[in-house]
Enzyme design. Structure first.
Site, short mmCIF file in Angstrom:
data_model
loop_
_atom_site.label_atom_id
_atom_site.label_comp_id
_atom_site.label_asym_id
_atom_site.label_seq_id
_atom_site.Cartn_x
_atom_site.Cartn_y
_atom_site.Cartn_z
N ASP A 41 -0.15 5.06 0.78
CA ASP A 41 -0.37 6.12 1.77
C ASP A 41 -0.13 5.63 3.19
O ASP A 41 -0.76 4.68 3.67
CB ASP A 41 -1.80 6.66 1.67
CG ASP A 41 -2.07 7.32 0.33
OD1 ASP A 41 -1.12 7.52 -0.44
OD2 ASP A 41 -3.25 7.63 0.06
N ASP A 56 0.86 -1.18 0.00
CA ASP A 56 0.00 0.00 0.00
C ASP A 56 0.90 1.23 0.00
O ASP A 56 2.07 1.15 0.43
CB ASP A 56 -0.89 -0.03 1.25
CG ASP A 56 -1.61 1.28 1.48
OD1 ASP A 56 -2.34 1.72 0.57
OD2 ASP A 56 -1.44 1.87 2.57
#
Length: 303
Positions: free
Chosen positions: A58, A56
């Protein structure tokens, strides 16, 4: 696509959009790597062709949200006005802070983001993305997570970003970090110009899992030998797909879930070690080396 007959029409539609978004993102990711196959990669990938790592973006790889930083860069270049930035920042912050997937609210936020790029060329946004990376993103990469990704690369595994950010921006970040590629939200374009529509839906939650599943099938990966990393409980579907899930800078829901299932954790925000973490030996990897004021304020409140 799996049979969806048992679902209500609304749930069936949402699931179908997730599958479509995931498949479109996987196709875009593979196309990007195929187009650059003749170039000498910064980090050559060798070894186990059936294992990979999915990160991922962020608050896992990068401090903060890539979409906020990208929005600030576009605002600086006068793509939109201050009032538009404030509205856009609030909509995105609400989604990430509250974690509430209200269909009406998500549609409004999605339309705001798409209206910014509608009519612009894809190549223009890619070029601007390179500049924005240097201005706002490069210094926000978590060194610890970067080391984890590098360990996978050093062991000969492919490493992919998986993010709700636009796939073109995700690909810029992946390339600048020397990663294999990126899965991201696919915005529709015709003759290289954005139409203001999405293919499916934003690559969020279940759509991320569908993207990873589609990419794994196309690449011949064994998901039980793969690893995935995220900070958000929204990514539990993706983390649950792989044999080696990791919680990085986890939110409270993901931390609780990870502890219950004995997933490994690492928190780089405070320097404390939630748990001793390494790269899975089964995957063939060794130990890991050691906008506006309103937009910024809303972003900081995410945690």
């Amino acid at each position: 696509m799996a049979a969806l007959g048992w679902l209500t029409p609304r749930r069936r539609s949402a699931t179908a959009r997730s599958v479509l978004a995931g498949e479109a993102s996987a196709e875009a990711a593979r196309k990007s790597t195929q187009e650059t196959a003749g170039e000498e990669p910064v980090f050559p990938v060798h070894g186990d062709a059936h294992a990979a790592a999915f990160f991922d973006l962020d608050n896992t790889v990068m401090q903060g949200a890539a979409l906020f930083h990208f929005g600030r860069g576009l605002y600086k270049r006068k793509f939109f006005e201050t009032r538009d930035l404030a509205k856009f920042a609030w909509q995105q912050a609400w989604f990430r802070l509250a974690g509430v997937e209200d269909p009406e609210h998500m549609q409004e936020a999605r339309d705001s983001a798409l209206s910014i790029v509608q009519g612009h060329r894809v190549s223009e946004l890619m070029s601007i993305g390179e500049e924005i990376y240097d201005e706002y993103m490069a210094e926000r990469i978590w060194p610890g997570t970067r080391a984890l990704a590098q360990a996978h690369l050093d062991a000969g595994q492919k490493v992919w970003l998986v993010t709700a950010a636009p796939v073109e921006i995700a690909q810029v970040i992946a390339r600048r970090l020397g990663l294999t590629g990126a899965l991201g939200t696919v915005a529709e374009s015709v003759d290289g110009v954005y139409t203001g529509k999405l293919v499916g839906e934003p690559l969020h939650g279940p759509a991320k899992a569908e993207a990873v599943r589609a990419l794994a099938a196309a690449e011949g990966l064994d998901l039980t030998r793969c690893a995935a990393y995220s900070d958000s409980h929204n990514d539990i579907p993706m983390l649950s797909l792989v044999g080696h899930p990791y919680a990085i800078n986890p939110d409270s829901k993901l931390r609780k879930h990870a502890r219950r299932l004995e997933w490994r954790l690492r928190d780089y925000r405070t320097g404390r070690k939630a748990a001793k973490v390494g790269i899975p030996a089964a995957a063939g990897v060794g130990a890991v080396a050691g906008g506006t004021a309103a937009a910024i304020a809303l972003h900081k409140r995410r945690r």
